[in-house]
Design a protein around this motif. Structure first.
Motif, PDB file in Angstrom:
ATOM      1  N   ARG A 119      56.767  67.276  40.309  1.00 35.32           N
ATOM      2  CA  ARG A 119      56.528  66.318  39.225  1.00 35.32           C
ATOM      3  C   ARG A 119      56.333  64.942  39.830  1.00 35.32           C
ATOM      4  N   PRO A 121      52.780  59.546  36.988  1.00 32.81           N
ATOM      5  CA  PRO A 121      51.351  59.459  36.672  1.00 32.81           C
ATOM      6  C   PRO A 121      50.754  58.079  36.906  1.00 32.81           C
ATOM      7  N   TYR A 123      46.291  67.748  38.729  1.00 33.15           N
ATOM      8  CA  TYR A 123      47.160  67.453  37.593  1.00 33.15           C
ATOM      9  C   TYR A 123      47.104  68.664  36.661  1.00 33.15           C
ATOM     10  N   THR A 132      48.376  69.247  33.677  1.00 35.17           N
ATOM     11  CA  THR A 132      48.298  69.040  32.233  1.00 35.17           C
ATOM     12  C   THR A 132      47.344  67.888  31.947  1.00 35.17           C
ATOM     13  N   ASP A 167      46.155  64.370  30.066  1.00 32.11           N
ATOM     14  CA  ASP A 167      46.867  63.095  29.925  1.00 32.11           C
ATOM     15  C   ASP A 167      47.775  63.071  28.694  1.00 32.11           C
ATOM     16  N   ASP A 172      49.344  65.434  27.361  1.00 34.44           N
ATOM     17  CA  ASP A 172      50.440  66.396  27.431  1.00 34.44           C
ATOM     18  C   ASP A 172      51.497  65.999  28.454  1.00 34.44           C
ATOM     19  N   ILE A 173      51.541  64.720  28.788  1.00 33.27           N
ATOM     20  CA  ILE A 173      52.600  64.224  29.671  1.00 33.27           C
ATOM     21  C   ILE A 173      53.842  63.957  28.827  1.00 33.27           C
ATOM     22  N   TYR A 174      54.985  64.505  29.240  1.00 32.75           N
ATOM     23  CA  TYR A 174      56.254  64.270  28.547  1.00 32.75           C
ATOM     24  C   TYR A 174      57.232  63.668  29.545  1.00 32.75           C
ATOM     25  N   LYS A 204      57.121  61.737  34.187  1.00 30.76           N
ATOM     26  CA  LYS A 204      56.380  62.385  35.265  1.00 30.76           C
ATOM     27  C   LYS A 204      55.536  63.523  34.719  1.00 30.76           C
ATOM     28  N   ARG A 205      54.512  63.907  35.488  1.00 30.79           N
ATOM     29  CA  ARG A 205      53.641  64.990  35.084  1.00 30.79           C
ATOM     30  C   ARG A 205      53.651  66.075  36.162  1.00 30.79           C
TER      31      ARG A 205
END
Length: 276
Positions: A216, A219, A251, A253, A255, A257-259, A262-263
């Motif tokens: 992770r 971003p 990446y 996921t 943009d 779908d970033i929770y 960190k992605r």
């Protein structure tokens, strides 16, 4: 008749709301004492309160329901206003359905991760060739997001579906030391789309062997902090990094779908020879 405080208690409407209804002309007091300024309401006005509540339950705003309290409102006027409200509600339902579909879609995209988070796992794998649209440029690292936005906008402008993966190829050493980096950003595409002087459309080369680390990553970071870790692992295993292909970051996921902060990212360092 009842004072406003008593009428508020009986009707279940606050004094503040009753005063607002008075300002709008929806529910004026039956009597106002000239000397004290006290507002008095009649028992019959409870019917008006119920009518207002019924219209509000149907989605009417106070401004929209005002005409229904005019003395000589015609049936045709009522019908037209009801039709307008039906159209408005139908549009609102369509919008809500689209929002519900998007939330369901988010849920489905989360499902694959429920089987277990592979973050921290280092392995060696083959990376197949993939058709992609890409842009390569030498820019400050802070402009990485601009490049990614440029390539995704280009791909979607030619009817490509929403991008779920973004690929970065670091044509420098990937250390993040230099302010200006040789960066190539790419998005997978489903068909051959037009290229131009800036956008290249071609197959990303196959990697017969690459060290992979899923982790992770920030971003908003300008470099991948996992690069030194993966390079150290490669050295510890007696393997050698290839100098023919750049380090890649994928990446995993989109943009949106970033929770959290960190992605999920897969770091790929190509290897020399046929490492197993």
């Amino acid at each position: 008749m009842m004072k406003i405080s008593a009428f508020a208690k009986v009707s279940g409407i606050s004094i503040k709301t009753l005063r607002y209804y008075d300002e709008l002309g929806l529910l004026k007091p039956a009597h106002v004492d000239e000397q004290s300024g006290y507002r008095y309401y009649s028992e019959e006005q409870l019917l008006t309160v119920k009518r207002i509540a019924a219209y509000k339950e149907q989605g009417f705003t106070l401004e929209q329901l005002k005409p229904f309290f005019e003395e000589d409102i015609g049936t045709d006027v009522v019908k037209n206003k009801l039709v307008d409200k039906m159209t408005e509600l139908q549009h609102a339902m369509q919008t809500l359905q689209l929002q519900l579909d998007e939330v369901n879609s988010r849920m489905s995209r989360l499902e694959p991760s429920e089987a277990g988070d592979p973050a921290g796992l280092i392995r060696i794998r083959e990376v197949p060739s993939q058709l992609a649209a890409s842009i390569r440029d030498q820019v400050p690292r802070s402009q990485l997001c601009l490049l990614l936005d440029e390539i995704t906008t280009y791909a979607t402008s030619y009817g490509e579906p929403e991008v779920s993966q973004l690929i970065i190829l670091w044509h420098d050493d990937g250390s993040g030391i230099a302010d200006v980096a040789d960066i190539e950003v790419a998005v997978p595409i489903t068909r051959d789309i037009p290229a131009n002087g800036r956008v290249r459309v071609d197959f990303l080369p196959e990697l017969q062997s690459a060290a992979s680390l899923v982790h992770r990553c920030d971003p908003y970071g300008y470099s991948c902090p996992a690069v030194p870790e993966l390079k150290a692992w490669i050295s510890s295993q007696g393997l050698v990094q290839s100098d023919r292909e750049p380090i890649r970051e994928i990446y995993l996921t989109s943009d949106k779908d970033i929770y959290g902060k960190k992605r999920p990212v897969e770091l790929l360092i190509p290897l020399q020879g046929n490492a197993e």
